[in-house]
Design a protein around this motif. Sequence first.
Motif, PDB file in Angstrom:
ATOM      1  N   ASN A 184      25.064  17.195 -21.446  1.00  0.00           N
ATOM      2  CA  ASN A 184      26.461  17.618 -21.469  1.00  0.00           C
ATOM      3  C   ASN A 184      26.611  19.123 -21.342  1.00  0.00           C
ATOM      4  O   ASN A 184      27.451  19.608 -20.591  1.00  0.00           O
ATOM      5  N   LEU A 185      25.771  19.842 -22.086  1.00  0.00           N
ATOM      6  CA  LEU A 185      25.843  21.308 -22.044  1.00  0.00           C
ATOM      7  C   LEU A 185      25.614  21.839 -20.634  1.00  0.00           C
ATOM      8  O   LEU A 185      26.273  22.764 -20.180  1.00  0.00           O
ATOM      9  N   LEU A 186      24.672  21.231 -19.948  1.00  0.00           N
ATOM     10  CA  LEU A 186      24.321  21.736 -18.620  1.00  0.00           C
ATOM     11  C   LEU A 186      25.044  20.984 -17.504  1.00  0.00           C
ATOM     12  O   LEU A 186      24.862  21.304 -16.331  1.00  0.00           O
ATOM     13  N   ASP A 187      25.789  19.961 -17.916  1.00  0.00           N
ATOM     14  CA  ASP A 187      26.607  19.227 -16.959  1.00  0.00           C
ATOM     15  C   ASP A 187      25.782  18.631 -15.804  1.00  0.00           C
ATOM     16  O   ASP A 187      26.017  18.915 -14.631  1.00  0.00           O
ATOM     17  N   VAL A 188      24.795  17.823 -16.163  1.00  0.00           N
ATOM     18  CA  VAL A 188      23.965  17.214 -15.117  1.00  0.00           C
ATOM     19  C   VAL A 188      23.905  15.694 -15.249  1.00  0.00           C
ATOM     20  O   VAL A 188      22.945  15.067 -14.841  1.00  0.00           O
ATOM     21  N   LYS A 189      24.945  15.118 -15.855  1.00  0.00           N
ATOM     22  CA  LYS A 189      24.942  13.687 -16.108  1.00  0.00           C
ATOM     23  C   LYS A 189      24.624  12.874 -14.847  1.00  0.00           C
ATOM     24  O   LYS A 189      23.866  11.901 -14.888  1.00  0.00           O
ATOM     25  N   ASP A 190      25.183  13.295 -13.728  1.00  0.00           N
ATOM     26  CA  ASP A 190      25.008  12.514 -12.497  1.00  0.00           C
ATOM     27  C   ASP A 190      23.673  12.770 -11.801  1.00  0.00           C
ATOM     28  O   ASP A 190      23.254  12.001 -10.952  1.00  0.00           O
ATOM     29  N   SER A 191      23.024  13.881 -12.170  1.00  0.00           N
ATOM     30  CA  SER A 191      21.816  14.254 -11.419  1.00  0.00           C
ATOM     31  C   SER A 191      20.545  13.605 -11.945  1.00  0.00           C
ATOM     32  O   SER A 191      19.572  13.472 -11.212  1.00  0.00           O
ATOM     33  N   ILE A 192      20.540  13.243 -13.231  1.00  0.00           N
ATOM     34  CA  ILE A 192      19.252  12.849 -13.808  1.00  0.00           C
ATOM     35  C   ILE A 192      18.741  11.497 -13.322  1.00  0.00           C
ATOM     36  O   ILE A 192      17.595  11.155 -13.543  1.00  0.00           O
ATOM     37  N   GLN A 193      19.598  10.738 -12.650  1.00  0.00           N
ATOM     38  CA  GLN A 193      19.149   9.445 -12.128  1.00  0.00           C
ATOM     39  C   GLN A 193      18.721   9.556 -10.664  1.00  0.00           C
ATOM     40  O   GLN A 193      18.342   8.572 -10.051  1.00  0.00           O
ATOM     41  N   ILE A 194      18.826  10.762 -10.104  1.00  0.00           N
ATOM     42  CA  ILE A 194      18.512  10.951  -8.682  1.00  0.00           C
ATOM     43  C   ILE A 194      17.112  11.540  -8.540  1.00  0.00           C
ATOM     44  O   ILE A 194      16.694  12.359  -9.353  1.00  0.00           O
ATOM     45  N   GLN A 195      16.405  11.102  -7.511  1.00  0.00           N
ATOM     46  CA  GLN A 195      15.080  11.660  -7.221  1.00  0.00           C
ATOM     47  C   GLN A 195      15.109  13.174  -7.255  1.00  0.00           C
ATOM     48  O   GLN A 195      15.985  13.784  -6.642  1.00  0.00           O
ATOM     49  N   VAL A 196      14.148  13.775  -7.921  1.00  0.00           N
ATOM     50  CA  VAL A 196      14.137  15.223  -8.089  1.00  0.00           C
ATOM     51  C   VAL A 196      14.141  15.952  -6.741  1.00  0.00           C
ATOM     52  O   VAL A 196      14.811  16.959  -6.563  1.00  0.00           O
ATOM     53  N   ARG A 197      13.412  15.410  -5.763  1.00  0.00           N
ATOM     54  CA  ARG A 197      13.324  16.063  -4.456  1.00  0.00           C
ATOM     55  C   ARG A 197      14.675  16.186  -3.767  1.00  0.00           C
ATOM     56  O   ARG A 197      14.848  17.006  -2.872  1.00  0.00           O
ATOM     57  N   LYS A 198      15.618  15.325  -4.173  1.00  0.00           N
ATOM     58  CA  LYS A 198      16.925  15.362  -3.516  1.00  0.00           C
ATOM     59  C   LYS A 198      17.932  16.261  -4.242  1.00  0.00           C
ATOM     60  O   LYS A 198      19.057  16.407  -3.803  1.00  0.00           O
ATOM     61  N   LEU A 199      17.518  16.853  -5.367  1.00  0.00           N
ATOM     62  CA  LEU A 199      18.438  17.709  -6.122  1.00  0.00           C
ATOM     63  C   LEU A 199      18.476  19.109  -5.521  1.00  0.00           C
ATOM     64  O   LEU A 199      17.526  19.551  -4.882  1.00  0.00           O
ATOM     65  N   SER A 200      19.586  19.805  -5.791  1.00  0.00           N
ATOM     66  CA  SER A 200      19.655  21.203  -5.358  1.00  0.00           C
ATOM     67  C   SER A 200      18.841  22.037  -6.338  1.00  0.00           C
ATOM     68  O   SER A 200      18.494  21.585  -7.424  1.00  0.00           O
ATOM     69  N   LEU A 201      18.535  23.280  -5.940  1.00  0.00           N
ATOM     70  CA  LEU A 201      17.713  24.147  -6.781  1.00  0.00           C
ATOM     71  C   LEU A 201      18.314  24.305  -8.178  1.00  0.00           C
ATOM     72  O   LEU A 201      17.616  24.231  -9.190  1.00  0.00           O
ATOM     73  N   GLY A 202      19.624  24.509  -8.225  1.00  0.00           N
ATOM     74  CA  GLY A 202      20.291  24.707  -9.504  1.00  0.00           C
ATOM     75  C   GLY A 202      20.173  23.497 -10.415  1.00  0.00           C
ATOM     76  O   GLY A 202      19.832  23.609 -11.584  1.00  0.00           O
TER      77      GLY A 202
END
Lengths: 240, 330
Positions: B144-162
């Motif tokens: 919640n603090l970092l606001d990444v709820k939607d990102s943690i289920q996605i393959q790391v390679r597909k995430l943006s640098l941030g």
Amino acid sequence: MWRFRQFLGSVMSLSVWSVLFTSQTDLFGYNRSEMISYIFVAALLQGLILASALHGLAQRIYSGEISTLLLKPISLFSYFAVEEIADKARNVFFTIIESGILIVLFQPQIILPPSEVFALFLLWALGGVLLNFLFSLLFGTLGFWSPETWGPKFLFFIFVDFSAGKLFPLNILPDWLQSILFFTPFPYLTFMQTQLFLGKIPVDEIAFHSTILLIWIILFTIANKYLWQKGLRSYAAQGQ
Amino acid sequence: MSQPVITVSNLKKHFTVYKKQPGLLGSIRSLWHREYETVAAVDDISFTINQGEIVGFIGQNGAGKTTTLKMLSGLLYPTSGSVSVLGYNPWNRKSAFQKQFSLVLGQKNQLWWDLPAIETFLLNQAIYDIPEAQFRKTLNKLVNLLDVKDSIQIQVRKLSLGQRMKCELIAALLHNPKVLFLDEPTIGLDVVMQKTLRDFISEYNREFGATVILTSHYMDDVKELCKRVIMIDHGKKIYDGLLSNIISKYARNKTLSLVFSESVTKKSLTEFGTVKNWNGSSATLLVSRKEATKIAARLLESLPVQDLNIEEAPLEAIIREVFGNKAKSA
């Protein structure tokens, strides 16, 4: 792809030896069904013993990739062992499927050993697995000092191909060469296990070979301990 | 509150490197004749850091910041000197110690590249023996603090640098480390993301009383987070103290910004100090720090000054000057 290559290798061996046995009944002390059993057991053992997840270890050390592991509260060696077991489980699974296909194709008679020999066979196979694991770890330490790990490794693989019984049973070599090889660790990486399985090792030699296998495991354990300790001290945690 | 958590004394790390002549000929020559050189990456550094402090390590590339952090984490074996973190010698890599600290290297990741970040989090839960309830609680909070709820289920390679950097930080903090080493945590991030990460680090420090060492090339990171800084140059410590004191120690000048009610000639300003900018109705002057107030008073008396500001030279400029002088004298 690697698995497919192994599979073709087995098909090739089986075909070649099948042709040879059409004209003769006995080659280098093997009859047809013994040779076919040899090929099957050797293929299975290769998947179990010689396949390793740690072939790239030296590179992982040199590039600093193991840093993340070193920072965590886990034992490095247990981690590698788990990696190795997972890799072997996958290999053995596929080897069994492939062997099934080959059995259907060639319809061989496979000789099974009596159960006490089979138990010892499993023990030796485990010894072989351990020996190869220690070998891989030892090769890995090269990465602490040098990026050139490909050369020595290539030589090692060629040597294993010839001396572990991967390409042909060692019985076809001259006797003097065989007796020298039996003192090296290489035949214990596949060949000796197949011989035990086929009942080709006289009972009075079993203790001797077991001792040699054990001695190599102990020697490699000591060498690993020493080199890893030394290596980690000069570890540079590069690439960051 | 003020117990030393990190004690470093006379720490040294020397690397042996070999110099190779360029080209193929050089490579062949190096086969039988190699010139070795010893490089002192860290050269006799000592300091102590107390619980709850956020300390900034500043220095140029290759100054020895990361090498120091790696020794504090037990990755590198010191050539000489001693290190104690939370009462442990990091080199022994005791798991009781490793469960209490984290090292985040901005350019290196511990996340599994082909798997969603949540898999790495779960693996870390197992490795660090984090009880389920605590794991869920910490994870939810960090997410919640970092606001990444939607990102943690996605393959790391597909995430943006941030997004990836945020997930790295979560992976490093799941076990609530008491000591945190952050090496360039904001590298390559845009200004908004840098700010988010900074706020987060500061919040983490407040909430858990965690001790933090931070290296960064972005002075904003250091200015906003660290009261105390340690400056390292060529492996040696050249400053250890309050960030605010750097200015009084190293800055020789202050800047006077002036706005005039009537036009003023450039010549009439030169007697007060060095004129940096001038356009008739406004000007900026560089004056010596000690004299700044006196000069300001004289300016107010003798010229039609409408507005006057005395400013410290910016930190970046001072630090650039410090390292620049060092480089020249070295």
